[in-house]
Design a protein around this motif. Structure first.
Motif, mmCIF file in Angstrom:
data_model
loop_
_atom_site.group_PDB
_atom_site.id
_atom_site.type_symbol
_atom_site.label_atom_id
_atom_site.label_comp_id
_atom_site.label_asym_id
_atom_site.label_seq_id
_atom_site.Cartn_x
_atom_site.Cartn_y
_atom_site.Cartn_z
ATOM 1 N N CYS A 10 0.832 -1.210 0.000
ATOM 2 C CA CYS A 10 0.000 0.000 0.000
ATOM 3 C C CYS A 10 0.865 1.257 0.000
ATOM 4 N N ILE A 11 1.927 1.253 0.765
ATOM 5 C CA ILE A 11 2.820 2.407 0.819
ATOM 6 C C ILE A 11 3.467 2.621 -0.544
ATOM 7 N N LEU A 12 3.894 1.550 -1.187
ATOM 8 C CA LEU A 12 4.513 1.651 -2.501
ATOM 9 C C LEU A 12 3.540 2.217 -3.533
ATOM 10 N N ILE A 13 2.294 1.762 -3.514
ATOM 11 C CA ILE A 13 1.284 2.254 -4.457
ATOM 12 C C ILE A 13 1.025 3.736 -4.231
ATOM 13 N N PHE A 14 0.901 4.146 -2.962
ATOM 14 C CA PHE A 14 0.674 5.555 -2.651
ATOM 15 C C PHE A 14 1.836 6.416 -3.149
ATOM 16 N N ALA A 15 3.056 5.980 -2.893
ATOM 17 C CA ALA A 15 4.242 6.728 -3.325
ATOM 18 C C ALA A 15 4.287 6.830 -4.854
ATOM 19 N N LEU A 16 3.948 5.754 -5.544
ATOM 20 C CA LEU A 16 3.944 5.752 -7.000
ATOM 21 C C LEU A 16 2.893 6.716 -7.551
ATOM 22 N N LEU A 17 1.689 6.705 -6.986
ATOM 23 C CA LEU A 17 0.639 7.614 -7.443
ATOM 24 C C LEU A 17 1.016 9.063 -7.192
ATOM 25 N N PHE A 18 1.606 9.358 -6.049
ATOM 26 C CA PHE A 18 2.036 10.719 -5.741
ATOM 27 C C PHE A 18 3.095 11.179 -6.732
ATOM 28 N N THR A 19 4.042 10.305 -7.048
ATOM 29 C CA THR A 19 5.104 10.637 -7.996
ATOM 30 C C THR A 19 4.535 10.858 -9.394
ATOM 31 N N LEU A 20 3.617 10.029 -9.826
ATOM 32 C CA LEU A 20 3.015 10.187 -11.149
ATOM 33 C C LEU A 20 2.233 11.487 -11.242
ATOM 34 N N HIS A 21 1.499 11.829 -10.203
ATOM 35 C CA HIS A 21 0.740 13.078 -10.197
ATOM 36 C C HIS A 21 1.693 14.260 -10.324
ATOM 37 N N SER A 22 2.787 14.227 -9.604
ATOM 38 C CA SER A 22 3.763 15.310 -9.670
ATOM 39 C C SER A 22 4.404 15.391 -11.049
ATOM 40 N N ALA A 23 4.636 14.260 -11.673
ATOM 41 C CA ALA A 23 5.287 14.238 -12.983
ATOM 42 C C ALA A 23 4.386 14.817 -14.071
ATOM 43 N N PHE A 24 3.070 14.660 -13.941
ATOM 44 C CA PHE A 24 2.162 15.133 -14.976
ATOM 45 C C PHE A 24 1.709 16.576 -14.770
ATOM 46 N N SER A 25 1.879 17.126 -13.580
ATOM 47 C CA SER A 25 1.505 18.521 -13.383
ATOM 48 C C SER A 25 2.626 19.401 -13.922
ATOM 49 N N GLN A 26 2.300 20.210 -14.906
ATOM 50 C CA GLN A 26 3.304 21.032 -15.565
ATOM 51 C C GLN A 26 3.312 22.419 -14.947
ATOM 52 N N THR A 27 4.480 22.876 -14.586
ATOM 53 C CA THR A 27 4.613 24.221 -14.069
ATOM 54 C C THR A 27 5.531 25.018 -14.982
ATOM 55 N N ALA A 28 5.372 26.309 -14.908
ATOM 56 C CA ALA A 28 6.186 27.212 -15.723
ATOM 57 C C ALA A 28 6.648 28.363 -14.846
ATOM 58 N N VAL A 29 7.702 29.014 -15.269
ATOM 59 C CA VAL A 29 8.200 30.196 -14.572
ATOM 60 C C VAL A 29 8.092 31.370 -15.528
ATOM 61 N N LEU A 30 7.357 32.378 -15.103
ATOM 62 C CA LEU A 30 7.238 33.612 -15.867
ATOM 63 C C LEU A 30 8.160 34.619 -15.199
#
Length: 82
Positions: A10-30
């Motif tokens: 369960c801990i591994l799945i949670f960590a993987l989902l958190f990492t995937l969410h972070s990887a897909f959220s795109q940020t930019a610097v203006l």
């Protein structure tokens, strides 16, 4: 009574989902500079607003805002400038 801890799977799945969410959220610097058009002096403490985010310029007229990637309108203000 034994304490129950979530199993490692369960801990591994949670960590993987958190990492995937972070990887897909795109940020930019203006970033940029705000300056007087006539004499090219930097405008110190000018406000720069982009969407819900905002900041003020530094002593060199520079600003930097971290935002999610997208299309925005930029609003710049400077009190007491004519």
């Amino acid at each position: 009574m034994m304490k129950r801890f979530p199993n490692k799977k369960c801990i591994l799945i949670f960590a993987l989902l958190f990492t995937l969410h972070s990887a897909f959220s795109q940020t930019a610097v203006l970033e940029g500079f705000i300056y007087d058009k006539t004499n090219e002096d930097p405008l110190i403490s000018a406000t720069v607003k982009v969407g819900e985010s905002g900041t003020v310029t530094d002593a060199n007229g520079r600003y930097e805002i971290k935002i999610e990637a997208g299309t925005y309108e930029i609003e710049v203000g400077y009190i007491g400038y004519a």
